[in-house]
Design an enzyme around this catalytic site. Structure first.
Site, short mmCIF file in Angstrom:
data_model
loop_
_atom_site.label_atom_id
_atom_site.label_comp_id
_atom_site.label_asym_id
_atom_site.label_seq_id
_atom_site.Cartn_x
_atom_site.Cartn_y
_atom_site.Cartn_z
N HIS A 40 2.47 4.80 -4.93
CA HIS A 40 3.04 5.97 -5.60
C HIS A 40 3.33 5.59 -7.06
O HIS A 40 3.02 4.46 -7.49
CB HIS A 40 4.31 6.43 -4.88
CG HIS A 40 5.30 5.33 -4.61
ND1 HIS A 40 6.01 4.70 -5.61
CD2 HIS A 40 5.68 4.74 -3.45
CE1 HIS A 40 6.80 3.78 -5.08
NE2 HIS A 40 6.61 3.77 -3.77
N ALA A 41 3.94 6.52 -7.79
CA ALA A 41 4.17 6.30 -9.23
C ALA A 41 5.05 5.09 -9.50
O ALA A 41 4.95 4.45 -10.56
CB ALA A 41 4.78 7.55 -9.86
N GLY A 42 5.92 4.75 -8.56
CA GLY A 42 6.75 3.56 -8.72
C GLY A 42 5.92 2.30 -8.78
O GLY A 42 6.18 1.40 -9.60
N HIS A 43 4.89 2.21 -7.93
CA HIS A 43 3.99 1.06 -7.99
C HIS A 43 3.23 1.04 -9.32
O HIS A 43 3.07 -0.02 -9.94
CB HIS A 43 2.97 1.12 -6.84
CG HIS A 43 3.56 0.94 -5.48
ND1 HIS A 43 3.67 1.97 -4.58
CD2 HIS A 43 4.09 -0.15 -4.86
CE1 HIS A 43 4.21 1.53 -3.46
NE2 HIS A 43 4.48 0.25 -3.60
N GLN A 51 7.55 -9.44 8.13
CA GLN A 51 8.80 -8.98 7.54
C GLN A 51 9.36 -7.74 8.21
O GLN A 51 10.37 -7.19 7.78
CB GLN A 51 8.65 -8.77 6.04
CG GLN A 51 7.80 -7.57 5.62
CD GLN A 51 7.56 -7.56 4.13
OE1 GLN A 51 6.85 -8.41 3.58
NE2 GLN A 51 8.14 -6.59 3.44
N GLY A 82 0.80 -1.21 0.00
CA GLY A 82 0.00 0.00 0.00
C GLY A 82 0.83 1.26 0.00
O GLY A 82 2.02 1.24 -0.32
#
Length: 281
Positions: free
Chosen positions: A34-37, A61, A31
């Site tokens: 951002h633009a990377g996702h 993790q 969640g």
């Protein structure tokens, strides 16, 4: 875009897609999108009939309970971003019991030693937690292709190894790091940076670019010394910097012409831990 909040309804959806022989692309997330996702889904859209996202903050993790508690949770905003992108057909937002029906226990994996390098050394058991949640999601989503960002390069290699260990017929795709205008690698953790801290953090990418310029011209011990000096001059704390073989992820202290190398860096900016890396040309 369909949104699923429980394992059973999502499973029924996957069964329908499989009956129609749809090719499924999948990119799991925690969640705070951002633009990377979104770049993962842009890649997936080109190669699959169905693109699936998941949003699940995986407790096993995290080594630091405070880090888990502070991890940004913006599910409603995330759903809107996915809908606006028009790239995703379904998003799965499981409950903890959908992923851990027998309690939050993580499995132990032998990843051939790469789990003990870098982040594995800094965060013991971290990659067992990653492997546990990704294995379960792969079993539920049954993807043909899965997409992971190169920002978490060690995690990408772990997941490639996981697929081999489990003998899963899934192709793993690494997607290039998406950066802000300053060069800072996009991360959900960036939301916790102040404007001043975010601006100062641009030095991380600038340093990696310098390392790439020095690569094969300057010795590795000298490169490490120069990087340490850069961070001694500002208030950010360099946790570690190293150059590693891209195949084994083992740190190296000299170059060989027939190997590929990558620089890895971890910097603490205030209370935010930022990671980045760069393939060395």
């Amino acid at each position: 875009m369909q949104v699923f909040y429980d394992k059973q309804s999502f499973s029924n959806y996957i069964i329908r897609q499989k009956k129609e022989n749809k090719i499924i692309g999948f990119a799991p997330t925690m969640g705070a999108l951002h633009a990377g996702h979104i770049s993962l889904y842009q890649e997936a859209r080109q190669e699959n009939d169905i693109v699936v996202s998941s949003i699940f903050v995986n407790p096993t993790q995290f080594n630091n309970l405070e880090d888990l508690e502070k991890y940004p949770r913006t599910v409603e905003d995330d759903i809107k971003k996915l809908e606006t992108s028009k790239l995703v057909d379904a998003v799965y937002i499981p409950k903890v019991e959908d992923i851990y029906p027998n309690g939050m226990k993580k499995k132990h994996y032998d990843f051939g030693g790469i789990e003990n390098e870098m982040e594995g050394a800094a965060r013991p058991g971290h990659f067992d937690g990653v492997g546990t949640v990704v294995e379960e999601l792969f079993l539920q989503v049954e993807p043909d292709n899965a997409y992971f960002g190169e920002k978490d390069f060690q995690q990408l290699k772990i997941i490639e190894k996981l697929v081999d260990i489990l003998n899963l017929n899934i192709k793993i795709h690494g997607v290039k790091i998406h950066r802000e205008e300053s060069g800072l690698a996009m991360s959900s953790r960036n939301m916790r940076l102040s404007d001043t801290e975010k601006k100062a953090s641009s030095v991380i990418y600038k340093t990696l670019k310098k390392v790439n310029d020095w690569f094969r011209v300057v010795s590795i011990p000298e490169i490490k010394k120069r990087v340490e000096e850069i961070f001694q001059q500002n208030e950010m704390k360099l946790e570690y910097f190293l150059i590693a073989d891209e195949g084994t992820l083992k740190e190296v202290d000299f170059f060989s012409k027939d190997k590929s190398y990558r620089a890895f860096i971890v910097v603490n900016v205030g209370k935010v831990r930022l990671i980045d890396n760069m393939h060395l040309e």
